[in-house]
Design a protein around this motif. Structure first.
Motif, mmCIF file in Angstrom:
data_model
loop_
_atom_site.group_PDB
_atom_site.id
_atom_site.type_symbol
_atom_site.label_atom_id
_atom_site.label_comp_id
_atom_site.label_asym_id
_atom_site.label_seq_id
_atom_site.Cartn_x
_atom_site.Cartn_y
_atom_site.Cartn_z
ATOM 1 N N THR A 176 0.838 -1.192 0.000
ATOM 2 C CA THR A 176 0.000 0.000 0.000
ATOM 3 C C THR A 176 0.875 1.246 0.000
ATOM 4 O OG1 THR A 176 -1.580 -1.242 1.336
ATOM 5 C CG2 THR A 176 -1.917 1.130 1.166
ATOM 6 N N ARG A 177 0.425 2.255 -0.701
ATOM 7 C CA ARG A 177 1.190 3.497 -0.778
ATOM 8 C C ARG A 177 1.318 4.140 0.602
ATOM 9 N NH1 ARG A 177 -1.142 6.494 -6.220
ATOM 10 N NH2 ARG A 177 -0.453 4.893 -7.727
ATOM 11 N N LEU B 51 -0.697 6.193 5.846
ATOM 12 C CA LEU B 51 -0.788 7.305 6.794
ATOM 13 C C LEU B 51 -2.246 7.666 7.059
ATOM 14 C CD1 LEU B 51 0.539 9.533 8.483
ATOM 15 C CD2 LEU B 51 0.630 10.937 6.410
ATOM 16 N N GLY B 52 -3.056 7.679 5.994
ATOM 17 C CA GLY B 52 -4.479 7.971 6.180
ATOM 18 C C GLY B 52 -5.163 6.940 7.044
ATOM 19 N N HIS C 73 -6.753 6.295 14.623
ATOM 20 C CA HIS C 73 -6.465 7.028 15.875
ATOM 21 C C HIS C 73 -7.051 8.441 15.792
ATOM 22 C CE1 HIS C 73 -3.365 3.863 15.665
ATOM 23 N NE2 HIS C 73 -3.415 3.860 16.996
ATOM 24 N N SER C 74 -8.263 8.554 15.285
ATOM 25 C CA SER C 74 -8.864 9.874 15.046
ATOM 26 C C SER C 74 -9.094 10.646 16.341
ATOM 27 C CB SER C 74 -10.193 9.709 14.302
ATOM 28 O OG SER C 74 -11.098 8.917 15.056
ATOM 29 N N LEU C 75 -9.446 9.961 17.422
ATOM 30 C CA LEU C 75 -9.685 10.646 18.686
ATOM 31 C C LEU C 75 -8.419 11.321 19.180
ATOM 32 C CD1 LEU C 75 -11.468 11.355 21.087
ATOM 33 C CD2 LEU C 75 -10.881 9.140 22.098
ATOM 34 N N PHE C 76 -7.332 10.583 19.217
ATOM 35 C CA PHE C 76 -6.062 11.153 19.659
ATOM 36 C C PHE C 76 -5.614 12.283 18.722
ATOM 37 C CE2 PHE C 76 -1.386 11.115 19.382
ATOM 38 C CZ PHE C 76 -1.069 11.446 20.689
ATOM 39 N N PHE C 77 -5.792 12.056 17.414
ATOM 40 C CA PHE C 77 -5.365 13.060 16.433
ATOM 41 C C PHE C 77 -6.170 14.347 16.573
ATOM 42 C CE2 PHE C 77 -5.699 14.887 12.116
ATOM 43 C CZ PHE C 77 -4.355 15.169 11.895
ATOM 44 N N SER C 78 -7.472 14.242 16.804
ATOM 45 C CA SER C 78 -8.299 15.443 16.937
ATOM 46 C C SER C 78 -7.949 16.232 18.188
ATOM 47 C CB SER C 78 -9.777 15.056 16.947
ATOM 48 O OG SER C 78 -10.063 14.201 18.040
ATOM 49 N N PRO D 147 -11.672 16.524 8.554
ATOM 50 C CA PRO D 147 -11.845 15.447 7.565
ATOM 51 C C PRO D 147 -11.453 14.073 8.104
ATOM 52 C CG PRO D 147 -9.959 16.812 6.995
ATOM 53 C CD PRO D 147 -10.669 17.503 8.106
ATOM 54 N N VAL D 148 -10.474 14.015 9.005
ATOM 55 C CA VAL D 148 -10.058 12.727 9.564
ATOM 56 C C VAL D 148 -11.173 12.134 10.422
ATOM 57 C CG1 VAL D 148 -8.393 11.593 11.078
ATOM 58 C CG2 VAL D 148 -7.620 13.354 9.478
#
Length: 714
Positions: A11-12, A17-18, A24-29, A473-474
């Protein structure tokens, strides 16, 4: 062989990364929200010193030529204007006659520009169109018209293609001491420029009749300057008002041999404009200069224009230069503690490496933050802070210079010294602009000021906004994945080998959930557009107070929401709504976050300051929104804290609540009135501010959708 090649494909990296961020959207937000706010607080530390980008400006390279003789002539004008105040009648027209006479004696081309009183009124189709498109002009009458006096000096070395404009607002009915001094400053410079040989740009001196508003008089003259005028429009008709006939008698008087032109006179393209004002308030420390630069929708003049004014005022005339500040922040305890923290971190960084120049003194940080907050606020409002805003509508760089003398103008005995000092400042700015071979373009047009000599460029302050909205967007993608996974699991549990008609119908209905959520979001944003248009019709109701109009606005908004839900509702959507599952509110939240992200990004192109302040309210509210019923059922400490935060953010995110909360913080609770919100919003739409559209079509719909998610009966 083909299978082995397929298995070896990887996979690219961007896809991996996406996937990592979505998982881990909660941590990232959380990280993005904290980092976005921290980056905004770091902007005063990251500010750079201003510098002159255009070498041709060369401020202060030539010795000043303004002499005491020019100041003496200006003092004589001030004395003549002061003597007119003791006359019982005709003070307004006589003062204009006197100013025109002094201009004409210098050899200038003098015209009297007549304009009608302007009323700003909201019109839904006039946003982002030509200047003054939302203005309504009164019928011509003696009580509603104003008269500007305009003098033009033709440059001996110019070709008539460029001009520099000096503006002095002036109430012809009642002359104030500050207005008289501003006229004296402009006249002393005008007198000098009529005799110099180095001038290569025409000089226009506009004495703007401010009895109907400083901005309106300048905007009316600019509109006629850039638009062909026919049939005598914009000139005085002696038959219209008897008082106007006295202006034309000026040509018949024996004390002047110059001509007062009947037609509208023009010079070349405007290179820059300076609005000169002298305030009535005195400065105990010394003569000071305040610079106002914000125009409509957050537009700013080229930074080089502010830089040359600041350089000449400080290093040549010894003036104390100021820009607007949020004075309430200067006494903020948390801001002082934050400044001390950054100062301590800077000291530690310098002790480790002398080249690490991080941190500023705590006092400088607090003052820089107060100035930055003011710059953000006035740009976000989208309303001009002075007559200079009318020039920016025509892409002319302009600023307002408010000069405050050390002693009040009513008690000034050193007015000649003050006129000489201020006049030399204006002379230096005119001389620098006169050196330009082209329009201002070298320096920045997108910037925030933290002091008169420090700024934050667009490449720096956009980082804070980008980090703050990067989580949207994440999180939207994460909700999409989670909802689909829950939906697919429920399908597997309920599916049976012999597929029945009921199961097929259930699968078909589930596949339309995203479309149903998109429809709900569309309806709410359509409602926001309707709410934005309602004030145009509410303003037609006569004899209504702001409080009554606000109440009518609220009632009509609620009625329109119910009507739209009734029109766009259907038995199919109602049937789906009756089967409430976790993935349904997740679909709605994902669509809400996506709409908020698109709205904020579009607004950042139009007015960054509005998008930044809106993101501080909308992003946390959209990210934390979750049905309260689920959190109450869980009963854990984390869910209860999220419930409290959701309620608080839902209250603060409501536009009227946010307005009154900020008003209490910055102005106190003594002068709170419910109708103040209507008055504030009315000023936004009257000036065609894009902030009004943002509140009505982005902020309010996002808030309504978040409230809908909070009370979702899942």
């Amino acid at each position: 062989m083909a299978e082995s090649n397929t298995s070896k494909r990887r996979t690219r990296p961007i896809v991996r990364l996406g996937i990592l961020l979505i998982s881990h959207s909660l941590f990232f937000s959380v990280v993005c929200c904290i980092a976005g706010v921290l980056a905004l607080l770091l902007l005063p530390i990251l500010a750079k010193n201003t510098y002159i980008s255009e070498n041709a400006l060369m401020p202060g390279s030539a010795n000043t030529m303004l002499s005491s003789q020019d100041v003496s002539e200006a003092s004589r004008l001030l004395k003549d204007l002061t003597d007119l105040e003791f006359k019982p009648e005709g003070t307004g027209i006589e003062s204009q006659r006197l100013i025109a006479q002094y201009m004409s004696n210098l050899g200038a081309e003098v015209t009297i520009h007549k304009f009608n009183r302007q009323f700003h009124q909201f019109h839904p189709l006039h946003f982002f169109t030509s200047p003054d498109s939302g203005a309504i002009w009164e019928n011509i009458s003696c009580s509603s018209h104003g008269m500007n006096t305009v003098g033009i000096i033709r440059a001996p070395r110019g070709d008539g293609k460029e001009a520099i404009v000096l503006v002095t607002p002036y109430n012809s009915v009642k002359v104030g001491n500050g207005e008289a001094l501003s006229l004296g400053i402009a006249y002393s410079v005008f007198s000098l420029l009529s005799k110099v040989t180095w001038l290569s740009k025409d000089i226009i001196w506009l004495v703007a009749d401010s009895q109907h508003g400083e901005y309106d008089s300048v905007a009316a003259w600019l509109r006629d300057y850039h638009t062909p005028v026919f049939s005598g429009v914009g000139t005085i008709n002696a038959e219209t008002c008897k008082g106007s006939k006295a202006v034309y008698e000026l040509k018949q008087k024996s004390y002047t041999e110059r001509k007062i032109y009947d037609d509208f006179r023009r010079a070349g393209t405007m290179a820059a404009a300076l609005v000169i004002k002298v305030t009535e308030e005195s400065e105990p420390i010394g003569d000071s200069l305040s610079i106002s630069a914000e125009a409509s929708n957050g537009q700013m003049p080229n930074l080089d224009l502010i830089n040359i004014v600041n350089y000449l005022a400080v290093h040549r005339q010894g003036l104390r230069v100021k820009v607007k500040k949020m004075w309430s922040l200067l006494d903020s305890k948390w801001l002082n503690l934050l400044g001390e923290l950054f100062e301590s971190i800077g000291q530690v960084a310098r002790s480790l490496n002398l080249q690490w120049k991080f941190g500023v003194p705590a006092a400088d940080y607090v003052e820089g933050t107060a100035t930055l907050a003011s710059s953000l606020f006035y740009q976000a409002m989208g309303v001009p802070t002075g007559p200079h805003g009318a020039f920016r509508d025509y892409q002319v760089d302009a600023i307002t210079l408010e000069i405050s003398p050390r002693i009040s103008p009513t008690k000034m005995v050193r007015h000649k010294e003050f006129l000489l000092r201020a006049g030399r400042l204006i002379e230096g700015v005119v001389r620098s602009v006169n050196n330009l071979l082209e329009k201002f373009h070298q320096s920045f047009f997108l910037y925030l000021l933290t002091s008169p000599s420090k700024f934050v460029s667009v490449g720096v302050y956009m980082i804070a906004f980008a980090i703050l909205v990067a989580s949207l967007p994440v999180v939207a993608a994460s909700l999409y994945v989670d909802a689909n996974s829950v939906d697919s699991n429920s399908r597997k549990e309920k599916s049976s080998p012999p597929a029945t008609l009921a199961s097929n119908l259930d699968i078909t209905r589930r596949s339309w959930k995203w479309l149903n959520s998109a429809k709900n979001v569309f309806v709410v944003h359509l409602w926001g557009a309707v709410v934005s248009l309602l004030p145009y019709y509410i303003c037609q109701i006569p004899n209504c107070s702001p409080t009554v109009r606000l109440a009518v606005w609220v009632l009509l908004s609620m009625f329109s929401l119910v009507t739209l839900n009734f029109i766009f509702g259907s038995p199919f959507s109602h049937d789906i709504a009756s089967q409430l599952h976790k993935e349904e509110w997740a679909h709605l939240k994902s669509m809400t976050i996506s709409a908020a992200f698109i709205g904020l990004c579009l607004m950042s192109v139009i007015n960054f300051a509005t998008a930044e302040l809106g993101a501080l309210l909308i992003v946390p509210m959209c990210l934390i929104a979750q049905p309260l019923k689920l959190d109450v059922k869980a009963g854990s400490l984390r869910t209860l804290m999220r419930t409290a935060c959701s309620i608080i953010l839902g209250f603060i995110g409501f536009p009227p609540a946010a307005y009154f909360l900020l008003k209490v913080v910055f102005e106190g609770s003594s002068n709170i009135n419910v109708g103040d919100f209507w008055t504030w919003v009315e000023s936004l739409w009257a000036w065609n501010s894009a902030t009004y559209l943002f509140i009505g079509m982005v902020h309010l719909p996002c808030w309504a959708l978040c409230i809908h998610i909070l009370f979702h009966p899942c």
